[in-house]
Scaffold this motif. Structure first.
Motif, PDB file in Angstrom:
ATOM      1  N   GLN A 186     -28.111  14.335   8.603  1.00 59.81           N
ATOM      2  CA  GLN A 186     -28.684  15.832   8.282  1.00 59.81           C
ATOM      3  C   GLN A 186     -30.463  15.986   7.199  1.00 59.81           C
ATOM      4  OE1 GLN A 186     -24.832  17.855   6.239  1.00 59.81           O
ATOM      5  NE2 GLN A 186     -26.672  19.247   5.715  1.00 59.81           N
ATOM      6  N   ALA A 187     -30.331  14.903   6.606  1.00 65.55           N
ATOM      7  CA  ALA A 187     -31.201  15.116   5.641  1.00 65.55           C
ATOM      8  C   ALA A 187     -33.140  14.405   6.538  1.00 65.55           C
ATOM      9  CB  ALA A 187     -31.424  14.190   3.924  1.00 65.55           C
ATOM     10  N   ALA A 188     -32.697  13.305   7.078  1.00 66.43           N
ATOM     11  CA  ALA A 188     -33.746  12.677   7.980  1.00 66.43           C
ATOM     12  C   ALA A 188     -34.248  13.669   9.453  1.00 66.43           C
ATOM     13  CB  ALA A 188     -33.523  11.182   7.490  1.00 66.43           C
ATOM     14  N   GLY A 189     -33.703  14.437   9.537  1.00 62.31           N
ATOM     15  CA  GLY A 189     -34.350  14.063  11.407  1.00 62.31           C
ATOM     16  C   GLY A 189     -33.765  13.653  12.246  1.00 62.31           C
ATOM     17  N   TRP A 190     -35.117  13.248  12.928  1.00 63.00           N
ATOM     18  CA  TRP A 190     -35.244  12.761  13.745  1.00 63.00           C
ATOM     19  C   TRP A 190     -35.741  11.064  13.222  1.00 63.00           C
ATOM     20  CZ3 TRP A 190     -40.369  10.042  13.931  1.00 63.00           C
ATOM     21  CH2 TRP A 190     -41.213  10.878  13.277  1.00 63.00           C
ATOM     22  N   LEU A 191     -36.031  11.057  11.656  1.00 59.83           N
ATOM     23  CA  LEU A 191     -36.301   9.686  11.540  1.00 59.83           C
ATOM     24  C   LEU A 191     -35.539   8.669  10.606  1.00 59.83           C
ATOM     25  CD1 LEU A 191     -39.590  10.819   8.994  1.00 59.83           C
ATOM     26  CD2 LEU A 191     -39.489  10.126  10.877  1.00 59.83           C
ATOM     27  N   PHE A 192     -34.234   9.496  11.160  1.00 58.07           N
ATOM     28  CA  PHE A 192     -33.196   9.248  10.901  1.00 58.07           C
ATOM     29  C   PHE A 192     -32.600   7.647  10.899  1.00 58.07           C
ATOM     30  CE2 PHE A 192     -28.815   7.723  12.118  1.00 58.07           C
ATOM     31  CZ  PHE A 192     -27.993   7.294  10.635  1.00 58.07           C
ATOM     32  N   TRP A 193     -33.139   7.078  12.250  1.00 59.52           N
ATOM     33  CA  TRP A 193     -32.899   6.098  13.383  1.00 59.52           C
ATOM     34  C   TRP A 193     -33.993   4.860  12.407  1.00 59.52           C
ATOM     35  CZ3 TRP A 193     -29.467   5.551  15.775  1.00 59.52           C
ATOM     36  CH2 TRP A 193     -28.389   6.857  16.221  1.00 59.52           C
ATOM     37  N   PRO A 194     -35.082   5.146  11.443  1.00 60.72           N
ATOM     38  CA  PRO A 194     -35.990   4.489  11.003  1.00 60.72           C
ATOM     39  C   PRO A 194     -35.355   4.162   9.984  1.00 60.72           C
ATOM     40  CG  PRO A 194     -37.597   5.852  11.661  1.00 60.72           C
ATOM     41  CD  PRO A 194     -36.021   6.456  12.229  1.00 60.72           C
ATOM     42  N   VAL A 195     -35.144   4.779   8.871  1.00 61.72           N
ATOM     43  CA  VAL A 195     -34.387   4.742   7.757  1.00 61.72           C
ATOM     44  C   VAL A 195     -32.991   3.993   8.198  1.00 61.72           C
ATOM     45  CG1 VAL A 195     -33.149   6.418   5.850  1.00 61.72           C
ATOM     46  CG2 VAL A 195     -34.977   6.591   7.381  1.00 61.72           C
ATOM     47  N   LEU A 196     -32.258   3.664   9.612  1.00 57.68           N
ATOM     48  CA  LEU A 196     -30.898   3.011   9.476  1.00 57.68           C
ATOM     49  C   LEU A 196     -31.518   1.554   9.288  1.00 57.68           C
ATOM     50  CD1 LEU A 196     -27.982   3.134   9.764  1.00 57.68           C
ATOM     51  CD2 LEU A 196     -28.786   3.434  12.335  1.00 57.68           C
ATOM     52  N   LEU A 197     -32.443   1.352   9.987  1.00 53.56           N
ATOM     53  CA  LEU A 197     -33.025   0.121  10.010  1.00 53.56           C
ATOM     54  C   LEU A 197     -33.632  -0.787   8.530  1.00 53.56           C
ATOM     55  CD1 LEU A 197     -35.348   0.376  13.480  1.00 53.56           C
ATOM     56  CD2 LEU A 197     -32.791  -0.541  12.868  1.00 53.56           C
ATOM     57  N   LEU A 198     -34.162   0.269   8.207  1.00 56.13           N
ATOM     58  CA  LEU A 198     -33.598   0.061   6.521  1.00 56.13           C
ATOM     59  C   LEU A 198     -32.893  -0.527   5.220  1.00 56.13           C
ATOM     60  CD1 LEU A 198     -37.338   2.267   5.284  1.00 56.13           C
ATOM     61  CD2 LEU A 198     -37.510   0.100   6.162  1.00 56.13           C
ATOM     62  N   ILE A 199     -31.874   0.769   5.609  1.00 60.40           N
ATOM     63  CA  ILE A 199     -30.648   0.981   4.929  1.00 60.40           C
ATOM     64  C   ILE A 199     -29.305  -0.365   4.846  1.00 60.40           C
ATOM     65  CG2 ILE A 199     -31.487   3.278   3.705  1.00 60.40           C
ATOM     66  CD1 ILE A 199     -28.705   3.713   5.259  1.00 60.40           C
ATOM     67  N   LEU A 200     -29.948  -0.820   6.571  1.00 59.75           N
ATOM     68  CA  LEU A 200     -28.490  -1.547   6.767  1.00 59.75           C
ATOM     69  C   LEU A 200     -28.194  -3.265   6.325  1.00 59.75           C
ATOM     70  CD1 LEU A 200     -27.649  -0.795  10.241  1.00 59.75           C
ATOM     71  CD2 LEU A 200     -26.762  -0.393   8.496  1.00 59.75           C
ATOM     72  N   PRO A 201     -28.952  -3.769   6.409  1.00 57.87           N
ATOM     73  CA  PRO A 201     -29.528  -4.404   5.691  1.00 57.87           C
ATOM     74  C   PRO A 201     -29.331  -4.850   4.644  1.00 57.87           C
ATOM     75  CG  PRO A 201     -31.796  -4.735   7.206  1.00 57.87           C
ATOM     76  CD  PRO A 201     -31.312  -3.167   6.959  1.00 57.87           C
ATOM     77  N   LYS A 202     -29.217  -3.942   3.561  1.00 56.54           N
ATOM     78  CA  LYS A 202     -29.444  -4.321   1.856  1.00 56.54           C
ATOM     79  C   LYS A 202     -27.928  -3.454   1.783  1.00 56.54           C
ATOM     80  CE  LYS A 202     -33.880  -1.390   0.377  1.00 56.54           C
ATOM     81  NZ  LYS A 202     -33.919  -0.244   0.298  1.00 56.54           N
ATOM     82  N   TRP A 203     -26.707  -2.648   2.750  1.00 52.92           N
ATOM     83  CA  TRP A 203     -25.612  -2.904   2.823  1.00 52.92           C
ATOM     84  C   TRP A 203     -24.882  -4.531   2.750  1.00 52.92           C
ATOM     85  CZ3 TRP A 203     -24.355   2.390   5.739  1.00 52.92           C
ATOM     86  CH2 TRP A 203     -24.629   3.724   4.910  1.00 52.92           C
ATOM     87  N   ILE A 204     -25.829  -4.937   3.993  1.00 53.36           N
ATOM     88  CA  ILE A 204     -24.979  -6.610   4.712  1.00 53.36           C
ATOM     89  C   ILE A 204     -25.258  -7.490   3.193  1.00 53.36           C
ATOM     90  CG2 ILE A 204     -25.186  -8.447   5.800  1.00 53.36           C
ATOM     91  CD1 ILE A 204     -25.696  -5.907   7.962  1.00 53.36           C
ATOM     92  N   LEU A 205     -26.381  -7.305   2.517  1.00 54.64           N
ATOM     93  CA  LEU A 205     -26.476  -7.790   1.456  1.00 54.64           C
ATOM     94  C   LEU A 205     -25.401  -8.331   0.202  1.00 54.64           C
ATOM     95  CD1 LEU A 205     -30.387  -7.839   1.596  1.00 54.64           C
ATOM     96  CD2 LEU A 205     -28.998  -9.637   2.398  1.00 54.64           C
ATOM     97  N   LYS A 206     -25.325  -6.953   0.083  1.00 54.61           N
ATOM     98  CA  LYS A 206     -24.462  -6.403  -0.933  1.00 54.61           C
ATOM     99  C   LYS A 206     -22.907  -7.291  -0.686  1.00 54.61           C
ATOM    100  CE  LYS A 206     -25.958  -1.744  -2.483  1.00 54.61           C
ATOM    101  NZ  LYS A 206     -25.465  -0.066  -2.888  1.00 54.61           N
ATOM    102  N   VAL A 207     -22.823  -7.968   0.235  1.00 57.82           N
ATOM    103  CA  VAL A 207     -21.227  -8.662   0.135  1.00 57.82           C
ATOM    104  C   VAL A 207     -21.790  -9.526  -0.589  1.00 57.82           C
ATOM    105  CG1 VAL A 207     -22.559 -10.235   1.778  1.00 57.82           C
ATOM    106  CG2 VAL A 207     -20.111  -9.746   1.697  1.00 57.82           C
ATOM    107  N   ARG A 208     -23.106  -9.834  -1.085  1.00 58.21           N
ATOM    108  CA  ARG A 208     -22.675 -11.459  -2.514  1.00 58.21           C
ATOM    109  C   ARG A 208     -22.774 -11.205  -3.696  1.00 58.21           C
ATOM    110  NH1 ARG A 208     -27.482  -8.734  -2.039  1.00 58.21           N
ATOM    111  NH2 ARG A 208     -29.147  -7.815  -3.815  1.00 58.21           N
ATOM    112  N   HIS A 209     -21.633  -9.105  -3.234  1.00 55.52           N
ATOM    113  CA  HIS A 209     -21.628  -9.129  -5.360  1.00 55.52           C
ATOM    114  C   HIS A 209     -20.170  -8.926  -4.725  1.00 55.52           C
ATOM    115  CE1 HIS A 209     -25.545  -7.978  -6.660  1.00 55.52           C
ATOM    116  NE2 HIS A 209     -25.753  -7.775  -5.495  1.00 55.52           N
ATOM    117  N   HIS A 210     -19.216  -9.018  -4.013  1.00 55.54           N
ATOM    118  CA  HIS A 210     -18.275  -9.173  -3.499  1.00 55.54           C
ATOM    119  C   HIS A 210     -17.510 -10.237  -3.874  1.00 55.54           C
ATOM    120  CE1 HIS A 210     -19.907  -5.193  -3.299  1.00 55.54           C
ATOM    121  NE2 HIS A 210     -18.019  -4.762  -3.317  1.00 55.54           N
TER     122      HIS A 210
END
Length: 246
Positions: A186-210
């Motif tokens: 909702q916030a990013a509009g058409w820029l959502f897809w490049p934003v997604l490529l940035l945030i997904l690796p960060k979310w996956i890497l948080k597995v180390r904290h669990h």
């Protein structure tokens, strides 16, 4: 909010989490805004939210949408979170215009509620406040941060030295990630897809904290991303709890 609007004739509503509360003088500071005429300029007001220890509660720090302003976008590119959230000096006093805030110490006029409706209960937890207030801003609503209206948030999802990385309980992973995807879209509009490529690796890497529940963390994250991208809000809480079991 719907019950209050239907059963009463309020001028304003105040929303807070069940672990949030106004500090002494917090509600009086809001009433003082009304007596001074300041509320006439705003459709909603966000409180300054602190931990019981007196530190600023970061998860409740309001923000501007960086995708609506080139200056905020460039600032976000340089500073990250500090680039689009209001600066800490804003807590020293005064009013600041914002686009997005939380439901801990959120005051909204009845006129604004009639204009934009109610939060979506299917979101259940996380992001419902940001999506709602961003929608209010997009509809022309004016939201301000009021430093003198102080609330306390006895927040404990991240605890025991987790530094905001480990979810307790684990099932919150699903709602946090799914609803953040909806918010980013909702916030990013058409820029959502490049934003997604940035945030997904960060979310996956948080597995180390669990440790001990890493498979469940990854499973919940995958479901959250899939449901978020497909805008599916129908998964039952029982299903989420089952997926959270290692």
């Amino acid at each position: 909010m719907q019950r209050a609007m239907e059963a009463h004739t309020p001028d304003w509503l105040v929303v807070m989490d069940d672990d949030g509360r106004p500090e002494p003088g917090g509600l009086a500071a809001f009433h003082a805004m009304g007596q001074s005429g300041a509320l006439a300029h705003w459709d909603a007001v966000a409180a300054a939210v602190y931990f019981p220890s007196g530190e600023i509660c970061e998860m409740n720090r309001p923000s501007r949408n960086p995708f609506w302003s080139l200056s905020h976008f460039l600032s976000t590119a340089r500073k990250g979170r500090d680039g689009f959230h209001i600066p800490r000096r804003a807590y020293d006093g005064g009013l600041s215009a914002i686009d997005v805030t939380s439901f801990v110490g959120f005051f909204i006029s009845a006129a604004a509620v009639r204009r934009v409706g109610y939060p979506d209960p299917k979101l259940f937890i996380y992001g419902d406040d940001a999506l709602y207030t961003l929608g209010l801003s997009a509809a022309g609503g004016r939201i301000c941060f009021a430093a003198d209206v102080r609330f306390e948030h006895d927040f404990s999802t991240f605890s025991n030295g987790d530094s905001g990385q480990r979810f307790r309980p684990l099932w919150k992973v699903y709602y946090h990630h799914r609803n953040l995807l909806l918010l980013y879209r909702q916030a990013a509009g058409w820029l959502f897809w490049p934003v997604l490529l940035l945030i997904l690796p960060k979310w996956i890497l948080k597995v180390r904290h669990h440790p001990g529940v890493r498979r469940a963390y990854l499973r919940l994250t995958w479901l959250a991303v899939r449901d978020g991208l497909l805008r599916r809000l129908g998964r039952s809480h029982g299903e989420v709890l089952a997926e959270a079991r290692e």
